[in-house]
Scaffold this motif. Structure first.
Motif, mmCIF file in Angstrom:
data_model
loop_
_atom_site.group_PDB
_atom_site.id
_atom_site.type_symbol
_atom_site.label_atom_id
_atom_site.label_comp_id
_atom_site.label_asym_id
_atom_site.label_seq_id
_atom_site.Cartn_x
_atom_site.Cartn_y
_atom_site.Cartn_z
ATOM 1 N N PHE A 65 30.192 41.497 34.630
ATOM 2 C CA PHE A 65 31.475 41.929 35.180
ATOM 3 C C PHE A 65 31.415 43.333 35.765
ATOM 4 O O PHE A 65 32.072 43.633 36.741
ATOM 5 N N MET A 83 30.149 45.144 43.199
ATOM 6 C CA MET A 83 30.133 43.921 43.991
ATOM 7 C C MET A 83 29.505 44.174 45.351
ATOM 8 O O MET A 83 29.848 45.137 46.020
ATOM 9 N N PHE A 140 33.344 34.746 53.076
ATOM 10 C CA PHE A 140 33.619 33.363 52.698
ATOM 11 C C PHE A 140 34.570 32.716 53.700
ATOM 12 O O PHE A 140 35.151 33.385 54.557
ATOM 13 N N GLN A 182 34.739 40.406 51.886
ATOM 14 C CA GLN A 182 35.247 41.081 50.693
ATOM 15 C C GLN A 182 34.217 42.068 50.169
ATOM 16 O O GLN A 182 33.037 41.972 50.482
ATOM 17 N N HIS A 183 34.680 43.011 49.390
ATOM 18 C CA HIS A 183 33.858 44.104 48.847
ATOM 19 C C HIS A 183 33.170 44.861 49.979
ATOM 20 O O HIS A 183 31.964 45.025 49.979
ATOM 21 N N LYS A 212 46.258 41.744 56.272
ATOM 22 C CA LYS A 212 46.600 41.464 54.874
ATOM 23 C C LYS A 212 45.491 41.907 53.934
ATOM 24 O O LYS A 212 44.946 41.104 53.174
ATOM 25 N N SER A 213 45.135 43.142 54.056
ATOM 26 C CA SER A 213 44.213 43.837 53.157
ATOM 27 C C SER A 213 42.771 43.356 53.199
ATOM 28 O O SER A 213 41.987 43.702 52.329
ATOM 29 N N ARG A 214 42.442 42.543 54.195
ATOM 30 C CA ARG A 214 41.037 42.132 54.303
ATOM 31 C C ARG A 214 40.617 42.053 55.767
ATOM 32 O O ARG A 214 41.437 41.876 56.651
ATOM 33 N N ARG A 224 39.235 39.924 58.618
ATOM 34 C CA ARG A 224 39.258 38.478 58.853
ATOM 35 C C ARG A 224 39.005 38.183 60.328
ATOM 36 O O ARG A 224 39.313 38.994 61.193
ATOM 37 N N LEU A 258 48.288 42.979 44.612
ATOM 38 C CA LEU A 258 46.888 43.293 44.857
ATOM 39 C C LEU A 258 46.482 42.734 46.208
ATOM 40 O O LEU A 258 45.613 41.878 46.309
ATOM 41 N N GLY A 259 47.146 43.176 47.271
ATOM 42 C CA GLY A 259 46.797 42.676 48.596
ATOM 43 C C GLY A 259 47.154 41.217 48.721
ATOM 44 O O GLY A 259 48.305 40.848 48.649
ATOM 45 N N ASP A 260 46.117 40.372 48.881
ATOM 46 C CA ASP A 260 46.424 38.963 49.092
ATOM 47 C C ASP A 260 46.463 38.184 47.778
ATOM 48 O O ASP A 260 46.415 36.986 47.769
ATOM 49 N N GLU A 291 38.240 41.158 37.513
ATOM 50 C CA GLU A 291 38.244 41.726 38.871
ATOM 51 C C GLU A 291 39.630 42.236 39.226
ATOM 52 O O GLU A 291 39.783 43.282 39.850
ATOM 53 N N ARG A 307 42.972 46.598 47.298
ATOM 54 C CA ARG A 307 42.338 45.314 47.563
ATOM 55 C C ARG A 307 41.703 44.773 46.300
ATOM 56 O O ARG A 307 41.297 45.523 45.423
ATOM 57 N N SER A 308 41.571 43.491 46.238
ATOM 58 C CA SER A 308 40.992 42.916 45.039
ATOM 59 C C SER A 308 39.809 42.052 45.405
ATOM 60 O O SER A 308 39.570 41.744 46.562
ATOM 61 N N GLY A 309 39.078 41.665 44.397
ATOM 62 C CA GLY A 309 37.904 40.832 44.640
ATOM 63 C C GLY A 309 38.156 39.396 44.251
ATOM 64 O O GLY A 309 37.376 38.773 43.576
ATOM 65 N N ASP A 310 39.286 38.896 44.647
ATOM 66 C CA ASP A 310 39.611 37.530 44.263
ATOM 67 C C ASP A 310 39.139 36.586 45.339
ATOM 68 O O ASP A 310 39.324 36.821 46.515
ATOM 69 N N ASP A 311 38.498 35.524 44.940
ATOM 70 C CA ASP A 311 38.018 34.544 45.916
ATOM 71 C C ASP A 311 38.883 33.297 45.848
ATOM 72 O O ASP A 311 38.721 32.473 44.972
#
Lengths: 466, 444
Positions: free
Chosen positions: A9, A13, A18, A27-28, A43-45, A47, B316-318, B355, B431-435
């Motif tokens: 954990f 990362m 994906f 991501q990361h 939206k925070s990523r 894309r 947490l963002g999305d 995460e 941002r988070s590390g959620d997949d």
């Protein structure tokens, strides 16, 4: 402190990418200094649309970004097809390979585009999705791929949804398929690719990450058909890699044929019912002068009126009942029986106006029926068995109208005169597709002194255009 | 859900606003129609779907309000259960056996020496059936010949009309490109359904409490005004009715309209009662026990903390995290501690949970973690949150001591309550590390 288990954990990362519902998502990315276009921060990523996959791949590799996109499988496909490719088909295939498996092949109708496609599939030897405009073409591709590769074929449309490494879908259903399983396919084939520029038709290709793409068409869209809100084939599929003009390739498409009309009478009761319905229906149309005020759109107007005007509603219902009466009147069924007896041993297609009548005929004469409810597997069984001579008759509603080859059929019996001109021609073309020098016959069964006769007269199709 | 041709005729356009013409659930004439159809469906129990549909057509007659009648019938059909008849062999195999002998006729001729009856009799005999039974199951796999086994919920006429209204309300969303909702409670169910219908969201806290949430789909930012997610919005809508207070704005492109229009609904719209199940108050016994022990020992006047359930969201963002409990200092409402119980979960769920905790970077979050899990304190090393491990159940005394420490560290020493400052803490965005691609049944 004891470390238990194997989950890391606390590890920092690494950046990864994906697939999510038709998009690529990073991501990361904290350690990446500059994320290039086409990625956008939404939206925070970061894309982008999934079709950019092949374009952004080199950058992702250079950055050491973990690639979690591909879920496609390597396959071990073998071609179980004895047909040899024509010279122009080989050229087309080579041109597509040369273009790194991206682009469209333009060949005239009947020149064997699908055969080229099967060789392209064999070449990539990985999971493939095929997009086609109609469910009829879903069936056609399903049967073709099954025969050529001797393996299970997935279909994804309307009522049947089974996803396999080789899957055929309609443009209409493709969006849902791709949103869910887009990254399961390495090669995207778009049949009749000229449809793709249309707004909703292009979305699936936009959402698929498939790095290999093949477009097939006889009529590549013009530049102005790919502008504004419309998608560009160059971008979504690739350039034209091969074009071959019509004249040099195909001979005469249609065999010799003759047409025959059988006129039948209504029974006394049917005639009375017919006249009453006719009066209710056309009485209203005349009284309101719908044909005068709305020209060719008068039926649509009648439908609109029927949602609030009880007279219009009654007229519309009368029309429906009248068509049903004509479709299943005793005289037609008697004529059908006589024709079936007369053409014993010949391969016969029976076309009906409605599903109800198609199923009634199936039960009455114990012959297979194909309707829009018939699944791909049973449909293939029926057509194969028809071809092999195990079945000599197939009853069908309007389903067989488009794009299905039934070259063995030498007799077509058309019940019901509601067929539009286009439908009529398609039915003709179906049974008359050149197979052997046998004269085919199209028999139309009409009810005397009813609206059916009028329809036929309006539909005089000049022979030389057929 | 209703088909679009049953919705379209009930859409009303005024300027750039779209409305759906709902029905009055108390209208006696409409109630009578609803009653008739309810009765009709029950009458058709154990009969075929085709027979039921034919009966509806007959009932419709020359009525001009057929869109309404068909809509009610569709609601009833969707809620009912039709199942195929059992057959000794798959129907397709039966057909192969029978049709291999066709075409046949009532009377024989030279080329067709066997009659229809004889073929049927022969196949039926081989299967130990009568001709009638064989005839009945020949197309048992068509929906038309499915039998009605369960007529669905027992609705009163006005309940059926209310459900019809609900279906109309959600049907208008078939033409929606995105929707915005405002809610102030029941977040956990809401997130659950947002995830379930694979929608994307962007949430912001609203002044005065609650959240404003934009919903669309992954491809929306790249394809302007796509209607791809319309059916998902429609499917989702009843989740909104689980909230006490809500507003919805949808941006729609109705077929008969020109360009974008606004379609609004809120909690004052009557008859929009959700048929979705509200989740139970507690996800686990652990949570229930914790809450009840707290009430017993610390509740009411026994302490200065008030325990509330899932009343706050960490954005947490999305993705989001909805902590199980919020402790609010009754003397100073600014002093709030969030509690998340991490019990017996699947490792994947746990990985995402950790995460999220990292992503939340939230100092006023206390995690109570079951020690038997494959997770150690190291996992939470860099997290801003506090962690307590427990063996069987969290020890309340230890938890409360930690909470006092946390409150003091974050908000300073407790003073006499000061009135006035009602400012709420808004959680941090990050941002988070959620997949989401690898999500399971425990999305939060």
């Amino acid at each position: 402190m004891t470390r238990r288990g194997t989950l890391d954990f606390a590890m920092p990362m690494n950046a990864s990418v994906f697939f999510q519902g038709g998009t690529l998502v990073l991501q990361h990315t904290d350690d990446i200094e500059h994320v290039p276009a086409p990625f956008q921060f939404v939206k925070s990523r970061w894309r982008c649309e999934a079709y950019h996959y092949h374009a952004v791949l080199p950058w992702m590799q250079e950055q050491g970004i973990r690639n979690a996109v591909p879920r496609w499988q390597r396959l071990a496909l073998e071609l179980h097809d004895t047909r040899e490719l024509h010279e122009y088909q080989i050229q087309a295939l080579d041109a597509w390979k040369e273009a790194r498996g991206r682009g469209s092949i333009v060949l005239p109708t009947g020149a064997g585009k699908t055969l080229v496609a099967t060789h392209a599939i064999r070449h990539i030897n990985s999971s493939v999705v095929v997009l086609v405009p109609t469910t009829s073409l879903v069936y056609q591709w399903y049967a073709l791929l099954m025969n050529v590769f001797q393996t299970g074929i997935g279909v994804y449309y309307g009522s049947e949804k089974r996803v396999l490494p080789l899957t055929v879908t309609t443009y209409h259903s493709a969006g849902d398929l791709i949103a869910e399983y887009g990254n399961a396919f390495k090669l995207l084939i778009c049949d009749e690719v000229h449809h793709l520029p249309a707004k909703t038709w292009g979305e699936a290709a936009l959402m698929a990450p498939a790095p290999f793409r093949l477009g097939l068409t006889a009529t590549y869209p013009e530049e102005h058909e790919q502008t504004g809100e419309r998608w560009r084939l160059d971008e979504l599929i690739g350039p034209i890699v091969y074009t071959q003009r019509l004249e040099t390739l195909v001979g005469k498409q249609l065999a010799e044929y003759r047409t025959q009309r059988v006129r039948v009478d209504l029974t006394r009761e049917e005639r009375d019912a017919y006249e009453a319905l006719y009066e209710t229906y056309l009485g209203f149309v005349r009284e309101r002068g719908l044909q005068r005020t709305h020209g060719a759109g008068w039926l649509r107007e009648l439908m609109r009126l029927s949602a609030f005007d009880p007279h219009a509603r009654r007229a519309l219902l009368a029309r429906r009942q009248l068509l049903r009466l004509l479709d299943s009147c005793q005289g037609k069924l008697a004529a059908l029986e006589a024709l079936l007896r007369e053409h014993a041993g010949e391969r016969i297609l029976v076309f009906t106006e409605s599903n109800v009548v198609a199923y009634a005929i199936a039960r009455q004469y114990l012959v297979p029926v194909i309707s829009h409810e018939t699944g791909v597997a049973e449909r293939k069984h029926i057509l194969d068995a028809f071809q092999a001579g195990h079945y000599s008759v197939i009853a069908t509603s309007k389903v067989l109208n488009e794009g299905i080859d039934v070259p063995e059929a030498k007799v077509a019996i058309v019940l019901g005169g509601g067929a539009s001109k286009r439908e009529y021609l398609q039915r003709l073309g179906r049974i008359l597709r050149k197979k052997e020098p046998l004269q085919a016959v199209l028999i139309e069964v009409l009810v005397r002194n009813t609206i059916e006769e009028g329809k036929v007269q309006r539909r005089q199709v000049p022979r030389e255009n057929c | 859900m209703l088909t679009s041709e049953l919705i379209r005729p009930r859409l009303r356009i005024q300027g750039s606003t779209l409305r759906v013409e709902m029905v009055n659930e108390q209208d006696p004439s409409l109630q009578r129609i609803a009653q008739d159809l309810l009765y009709l469906l029950h009458h058709y129990r154990s009969q075929s779907q085709a027979a039921w549909e034919e009966a509806v057509r007959a009932y419709e007659g020359t009525n001009v309000d057929y869109v309404f009648i068909r809509g009610l019938a569709k609601v009833l059909t969707d809620a009912a259960t039709f199942v195929p008849l059992t057959t000794p062999l798959p129907p397709a195999i039966l057909r192969e056996q029978v049709f291999a002998r066709g075409p046949v006729f009532g009377t024989p001729d030279m080329f067709h020496p066997v009659t229809r009856e004889e073929v049927l009799q022969e196949v039926a005999n081989a299967l130990g059936l009568s001709i009638e039974e064989l005839d009945e199951i020949l197309f048992a796999d068509r929906h038309a010949s499915y039998r009605l086994t369960d007529a669905g919920p027992v609705w009163t006429p006005s309940e059926l009309l209310a459900r019809y209204n609900l279906e109309l309300a959600r049907g208008a969303l078939y033409w929606a490109s995105r929707i915005t909702i405002e809610v102030s409670n029941n977040y956990k169910d809401l997130w659950k359904f947002i995830k379930l219908f694979k929608l994307m969201f962007w949430a912001e806290p609203k002044q005065g409490g609650g959240y404003r949430i934009d919903l669309d789909g992954p491809i929306s930012p790249f394809v302007s005004s796509t209607l791809r997610y319309g059916r998902q919005f429609a499917a989702f809508l009843p989740a909104l009715f689980l909230c006490e207070q809500w507003h919805m704005h949808a941006y729609v492109y109705p077929p008969q309209g020109r360009g974008e229009m606004l379609y609004r609904l809120d909690h004052t719209t009557s008859s929009l009662h959700s048929h979705f199940k509200r989740s139970g108050e507690f996800d686990s016994q652990l949570e229930a026990d914790f809450a009840s022990e707290f009430e017993q020992k610390m509740g009411g006047k026994r302490g200065h903390w008030r325990l509330t359930r899932e009343s706050e969201v960490l954005l947490l963002g999305d993705t989001v995290m909805v902590p199980d409990f919020v402790l609010v200092d009754t003397k100073d409402e600014n002093r709030r501690i969030l509690i998340e119980l991490v019990g017996f979960w699947h490792p994947n769920y746990l990985r995402r949970k950790v995460e999220k905790v990292h992503a939340a970077n939230c100092a006023h979050l206390l995690l109570l973690v079951y020690k038997g899990l494959n997770v150690t304190e190291e996992a939470f090393q860099d997290a801003a949150s506090q962690v307590i491990f427990f063996q069987h159940k969290p020890v309340l005394k230890e938890v409360m001591e930690t909470i006092e420490e946390m409150a003091e560290r974050i908000y300073g020493p407790r003073t006499k309550p000061k009135r006035g400052s009602k400012r709420r803490r808004t959680p941090k965005h990050s941002r988070s590390g959620d997949d989401p691609a690898a999500d399971d049944q425990n999305p939060l």
